[in-house]
Every structure is written in C-alpha cells, then in structure tokens.
Design a protein around this motif. Sequence first.
Motif, PDB file in Angstrom:
ATOM      1  N   ILE A 237       1.352  -1.256  -0.034  1.00  0.00           N
ATOM      2  CA  ILE A 237       0.084  -0.004  -0.276  1.00  0.00           C
ATOM      3  C   ILE A 237       1.188   1.123  -0.471  1.00  0.00           C
ATOM      4  O   ILE A 237       0.917   2.252  -0.451  1.00  0.00           O
ATOM      5  CB  ILE A 237      -0.763  -0.166   1.380  1.00  0.00           C
ATOM      6  CG1 ILE A 237      -2.010  -1.490   1.295  1.00  0.00           C
ATOM      7  CG2 ILE A 237      -2.144   1.068   1.543  1.00  0.00           C
ATOM      8  CD1 ILE A 237      -2.705  -1.329   2.544  1.00  0.00           C
ATOM      9  N   TYR A 238       1.886   1.086   0.552  1.00  0.00           N
ATOM     10  CA  TYR A 238       2.980   2.671   0.826  1.00  0.00           C
ATOM     11  C   TYR A 238       3.466   2.561  -0.739  1.00  0.00           C
ATOM     12  O   TYR A 238       3.831   3.737  -0.972  1.00  0.00           O
ATOM     13  CB  TYR A 238       3.916   2.302   1.926  1.00  0.00           C
ATOM     14  CG  TYR A 238       5.373   2.908   1.836  1.00  0.00           C
ATOM     15  CD1 TYR A 238       5.284   3.935   1.725  1.00  0.00           C
ATOM     16  CD2 TYR A 238       5.778   2.257   1.152  1.00  0.00           C
ATOM     17  CE1 TYR A 238       6.542   5.308   2.200  1.00  0.00           C
ATOM     18  CE2 TYR A 238       7.859   3.800   1.241  1.00  0.00           C
ATOM     19  CZ  TYR A 238       7.554   4.366   1.188  1.00  0.00           C
ATOM     20  OH  TYR A 238       8.411   5.423   1.194  1.00  0.00           O
ATOM     21  N   ILE A 242       2.914   6.394  -2.523  1.00  0.00           N
ATOM     22  CA  ILE A 242       4.539   7.285  -2.915  1.00  0.00           C
ATOM     23  C   ILE A 242       4.038   6.801  -4.341  1.00  0.00           C
ATOM     24  O   ILE A 242       5.480   7.231  -5.531  1.00  0.00           O
ATOM     25  CB  ILE A 242       5.054   6.351  -2.106  1.00  0.00           C
ATOM     26  CG1 ILE A 242       6.763   6.849  -1.928  1.00  0.00           C
ATOM     27  CG2 ILE A 242       6.136   5.342  -2.611  1.00  0.00           C
ATOM     28  CD1 ILE A 242       6.300   8.220  -1.303  1.00  0.00           C
ATOM     29  N   ASN A 243       4.303   5.680  -4.938  1.00  0.00           N
ATOM     30  CA  ASN A 243       4.416   5.975  -6.687  1.00  0.00           C
ATOM     31  C   ASN A 243       3.419   6.717  -7.276  1.00  0.00           C
ATOM     32  O   ASN A 243       3.952   7.334  -8.486  1.00  0.00           O
ATOM     33  CB  ASN A 243       4.635   4.407  -6.976  1.00  0.00           C
ATOM     34  CG  ASN A 243       6.159   3.300  -6.783  1.00  0.00           C
ATOM     35  OD1 ASN A 243       7.358   4.195  -7.428  1.00  0.00           O
ATOM     36  ND2 ASN A 243       5.409   2.488  -6.274  1.00  0.00           N
ATOM     37  N   ILE A 411       6.502  15.104   5.277  1.00  0.00           N
ATOM     38  CA  ILE A 411       4.941  15.620   5.333  1.00  0.00           C
ATOM     39  C   ILE A 411       4.735  16.752   4.043  1.00  0.00           C
ATOM     40  O   ILE A 411       3.589  17.364   4.131  1.00  0.00           O
ATOM     41  CB  ILE A 411       5.628  17.319   6.522  1.00  0.00           C
ATOM     42  CG1 ILE A 411       5.595  16.091   8.588  1.00  0.00           C
ATOM     43  CG2 ILE A 411       4.787  18.587   7.026  1.00  0.00           C
ATOM     44  CD1 ILE A 411       6.025  17.144   8.743  1.00  0.00           C
ATOM     45  N   PHE A 412       6.015  17.372   3.491  1.00  0.00           N
ATOM     46  CA  PHE A 412       5.231  17.625   1.757  1.00  0.00           C
ATOM     47  C   PHE A 412       5.159  16.879   1.173  1.00  0.00           C
ATOM     48  O   PHE A 412       4.022  17.272   0.321  1.00  0.00           O
ATOM     49  CB  PHE A 412       7.175  18.195   1.844  1.00  0.00           C
ATOM     50  CG  PHE A 412       7.785  19.244   2.363  1.00  0.00           C
ATOM     51  CD1 PHE A 412       6.818  20.076   3.093  1.00  0.00           C
ATOM     52  CD2 PHE A 412       8.973  19.358   2.380  1.00  0.00           C
ATOM     53  CE1 PHE A 412       7.618  21.596   4.260  1.00  0.00           C
ATOM     54  CE2 PHE A 412      10.158  20.339   3.816  1.00  0.00           C
ATOM     55  CZ  PHE A 412       8.544  20.955   4.621  1.00  0.00           C
ATOM     56  N   SER A 413       5.391  16.304   0.877  1.00  0.00           N
ATOM     57  CA  SER A 413       4.963  14.955   0.199  1.00  0.00           C
ATOM     58  C   SER A 413       3.520  14.360  -0.288  1.00  0.00           C
ATOM     59  O   SER A 413       2.809  14.545  -0.591  1.00  0.00           O
ATOM     60  CB  SER A 413       5.897  13.632   0.106  1.00  0.00           C
ATOM     61  OG  SER A 413       5.780  12.900   1.137  1.00  0.00           O
ATOM     62  N   GLY A 414       3.371  14.200   1.425  1.00  0.00           N
ATOM     63  CA  GLY A 414       1.749  13.576   2.350  1.00  0.00           C
ATOM     64  C   GLY A 414       0.635  14.296   1.454  1.00  0.00           C
ATOM     65  O   GLY A 414       0.040  14.244   0.521  1.00  0.00           O
ATOM     66  N   LEU A 471       3.338   4.257   6.493  1.00  0.00           N
ATOM     67  CA  LEU A 471       1.603   4.191   6.178  1.00  0.00           C
ATOM     68  C   LEU A 471       1.547   6.030   6.757  1.00  0.00           C
ATOM     69  O   LEU A 471      -0.172   5.861   6.096  1.00  0.00           O
ATOM     70  CB  LEU A 471       0.624   3.432   7.246  1.00  0.00           C
ATOM     71  CG  LEU A 471       0.511   2.344   7.365  1.00  0.00           C
ATOM     72  CD1 LEU A 471       0.029   1.319   8.113  1.00  0.00           C
ATOM     73  CD2 LEU A 471      -0.107   1.714   5.765  1.00  0.00           C
ATOM     74  N   THR A 472       2.275   6.660   6.741  1.00  0.00           N
ATOM     75  CA  THR A 472       2.126   8.189   6.709  1.00  0.00           C
ATOM     76  C   THR A 472       1.757   8.785   5.969  1.00  0.00           C
ATOM     77  O   THR A 472       0.400   9.341   5.969  1.00  0.00           O
ATOM     78  CB  THR A 472       3.531   8.392   7.475  1.00  0.00           C
ATOM     79  OG1 THR A 472       3.776   8.246   8.937  1.00  0.00           O
ATOM     80  CG2 THR A 472       3.652  10.473   7.410  1.00  0.00           C
ATOM     81  N   ILE A 473       2.207   8.488   4.902  1.00  0.00           N
ATOM     82  CA  ILE A 473       1.905   9.260   3.381  1.00  0.00           C
ATOM     83  C   ILE A 473       0.049   8.941   3.376  1.00  0.00           C
ATOM     84  O   ILE A 473      -0.397   9.217   2.752  1.00  0.00           O
ATOM     85  CB  ILE A 473       2.926   8.575   2.336  1.00  0.00           C
ATOM     86  CG1 ILE A 473       2.439   9.655   0.915  1.00  0.00           C
ATOM     87  CG2 ILE A 473       2.349   7.567   1.495  1.00  0.00           C
ATOM     88  CD1 ILE A 473       3.273   9.783  -0.206  1.00  0.00           C
TER      89      ILE A 473
END
Length: 499
Positions: A237-238, A242-243, A411-414, A471-473
């Motif tokens: 899932i990550y 991310i992709n 933080i930025f990318s999410g 799982l943050t993002i």
Amino acid sequence: MNLPVIDLIVFIIITLGNVIFGASFFLRNKTSDQFTSGGGKLPAWVVGMSIFATFVSSISFLALPGKAYMSNWNALVFSFAIPVAAILASRFFVPLYRGLGSISAYNYLEVRFGSWARIYASTCYILTQMMRTGAILLLLALPLNALFGWNIKTIIIVTGIAVTVYSMMGGIQAVIWTDAIQGIILIIGALVCAAVLTFSMPEGPAQVFEIAAANDKLSLGSFGSSLADSTFWVVLIYGLFINLQNYGIDQNFVQRYMTTSSNKKAQSSALFGALLYVPVSLVFFYIGTALYSYYTAQPNLLPAELQDPSAGDKVFPYFIVNGLPRGITGLLIASIFAAGMSTVSTSLNSTATIVLSDYYQRYINKQASEKSSMTVLYISSIVFGSLGVIISLTLVGVESVLDAWWSLASIFSGGMLGLFLLAFMSKKVRNIDALIGVILGVLVIVWMSLSPLYFNDEDLLAFRSPFHSNLTIVIGTLVIFLVGFLSMKLFNKKQTQSV
C-alpha cells in the motif's frame, strides 16, 4: 583505503565523461523551452531511461542490498506497486499534463483551487528538493570516503559543482541524456556484481539459494493484518501511494512527460522507465542475498567488525573493494556515483523550472523575454546547487538530522499528493474544502512523522502513532481527500437547504 590505479582510472573516465557530455549540450540549449522540455523532441527510450535513473539513487544502490543482507525481500514488495502506478500515470496523468500545456506540475492545482494551492505545492517541492540534494550529496560522499579515503567535504563540494555546471549548461537535454547513460552504467554494474557473486560460491551458484532458503532470506514478509509492522500489505500500500505521488505530482517526472513529441511517446516512456525499475530492484535484492550466502559460506573473508548483523549496509561496499576483480571495482564505484549525480541533476533542473514557471513568469515578469528567462534558469541552478552543497556540509556527522529530514519529507509530499488526488478525483470540491482537508491532513502527517521522535518517555507513549511509518503518506493522503470531500458534501447540503 588505496585502490588499484586501474579502478581509479575507470572511475575518473566514466564520471568525468558524464560531466563533459552533459556540458556539451550548451550549444543546443538557447531557449527556456529547450532548457525545461528539450523542445519536446527527445526520444521516448531516452526519456524512459531518465525516468528510471531518476527513480534510482546512490541510496538505492547501497541500501537495497543492505536490506536484503540484513533481513529479507520484504522491501521488494514496494516494486510490485510500480506497474499499477505506471499504468495509471500513462492512462490519466500524462494526457492531463500534456493537455494543460504547462511545464509545471502545479499549474493544475491553481486551475482547480486557485493560486494558494500552486504556491503551497511548489514551495513544498522546492524545500523537498533542496534537502534531497543535500542528503544525496552527503550519502554519496560517505561510501566514496570509505572506498577512496577522500575527504567527505571535498567530495561534496566537487560533486556539487560538477553536477551544477552540466545541469546549468545543458538544461533538461543534458540531464536526460546523462541520466540515460548513468542508468545504463548502473544496470551493467549491478549485473556484473550479481554474476561475480553467483559464480564465486564455493559449491557453485545453487549454494546461493540453498543458504538463502535455509535462513528465510527470500521471504516477502508477513501476510498478517498488523498496521504497526512492515507486513507485505503495508509495504504494498505504501508503494502504491508513494508511486502515485511520483508519477502524479512530482515535477521530476511530470517535466519528462513534456519532453517527447506526442502523448503516445510520453506514455511509453513513463511505462518503460517505471517497469525497468522492477527487474533492476530485483537484482539489487539478489545482490544482498548473494552477499549473505557468500559470506556465510566463507566467513573468514569478512572482517569481525562487519559480522554484526547491524553492519549490513557496510558489507556491499566492502565486497566492492575486496571481492571484485580489478577494473570492475572502479565500474561499481562509478555506478554508485552516477546514480547520485543523476538524482541531483534532476532536482536542480526541475527546481529551476519551477522558479521560472511558478514564480518569475507568474508574478514577477509575465511577459518575460527569452534572455531574462534563461538568466533566471541559470541563476536558479547555481543558487540551488550551492544551497544543496551548503545543506550537505551542515549535515556531515549529524545522522539524526537526516532521520528528522526523512520525517519532514513525508509532511511535504503527503500534503501534495492528497491535494492532487482531491483535485483530480472530485470536480465539485471547492477551494475552502481543499484548504480544510490540507490543514487537517498535514496535522495528521506531522503527528505520525514526528511523534516517534519526541514521545519516547513512558508517560508519553500513548501519544505516539501506533502505525508503521510507511503508512504516514497513506493515512495523511486519505485524510486530506476524505475531509475535503466530506466538507464539500456538508457545505453544499447546507447551501441547498438554505435556498
């Protein structure tokens, strides 16, 4: 550590050749369009190789074998999500960006939600790339310091200057063509290393798999339902999220969609670059497993200080210097260096492009001439190359800062990914809905990213995130999307009732 002269010569020839080749594009790089998109005339296969090389960094080259050596193939599951993201990118994202006709990935956010969304996303992107450049330069210098004995700060400064020069002089054409060459060198180096390991086993190639299977080194991880552990499903899932971020909102990738002459060629380059990473990452994991089998079968070849399982990241560099034939060591070191140079040059070019398109031409000089636009691109390349070097120098010897940075990167990318998906998947969401979603989503991401660093006392453990860091993002993105969507539904319903 003094390496044989032949290895030093191989390394210098390959590395210096890349820099000179990149700088040679200066004569073909006279307009801002050529600098940022290559005039939309680059071959699809070259762009695809560039996408692949952008995905792989010197960190991947060393870290993936290290992960496989120390544990198993659980992290390989990340690559399984890439085909899904690549297909979605070629089907939806490539036509979207090419249809808008803007070189900036964040123009779409302004079209949907206004200028605040574009400024928010582009600012996050610039900050991310600055720190990414600094981190890559440092992490590139560390193995070269261990292998050659060169001063870390000298490596950072020389590498930063070299990459900045050819990125500035050659623009995106230099970046993409050198990426392609560096990607080919990287693949050759990895395959040669895998072959040497395989055929160096005392009892033959089959011994690699016998020892690996006996020690559960080929496992893809647990298939359990835990959200706190790195299970197969958590990594998968990550990888998907991310992709999707990489192909949907990352300027490094979006800019490449604009460098070919048609949608079809752009789509094929996106698929080619993404799908090539899957088998290459498999080679990296195989190298790590083969290293484990190689030194398990011949423990006398590994120094005592590297036999501790926690020292796994240092085993591959040790093998490169001590286990490979002369000349091949230089090739592998050049491969690692090439991977880092590719990542840094991509960051510098894309950041300069964002400064021009999202700030200078948008707010400072809307009727900018080619001369002023090129000046902005040159100055931006120099400034961000210099900042990357400075950041890298300040990080030397401060490992905890790197750990904190990877948390801040989430933080930025999410926030960026959640905002993009909200814009793309729901046409009725308004500016205020998106803003509320971003604020709450970023707060969740901040908590998940930083709570493990600060809530370590027994009395504060209850405030720590119970989820795995991967799982943050995922959770942050879902919060942004769901809050924005529910806000739209709630406020629209109230407005309808009041009417």
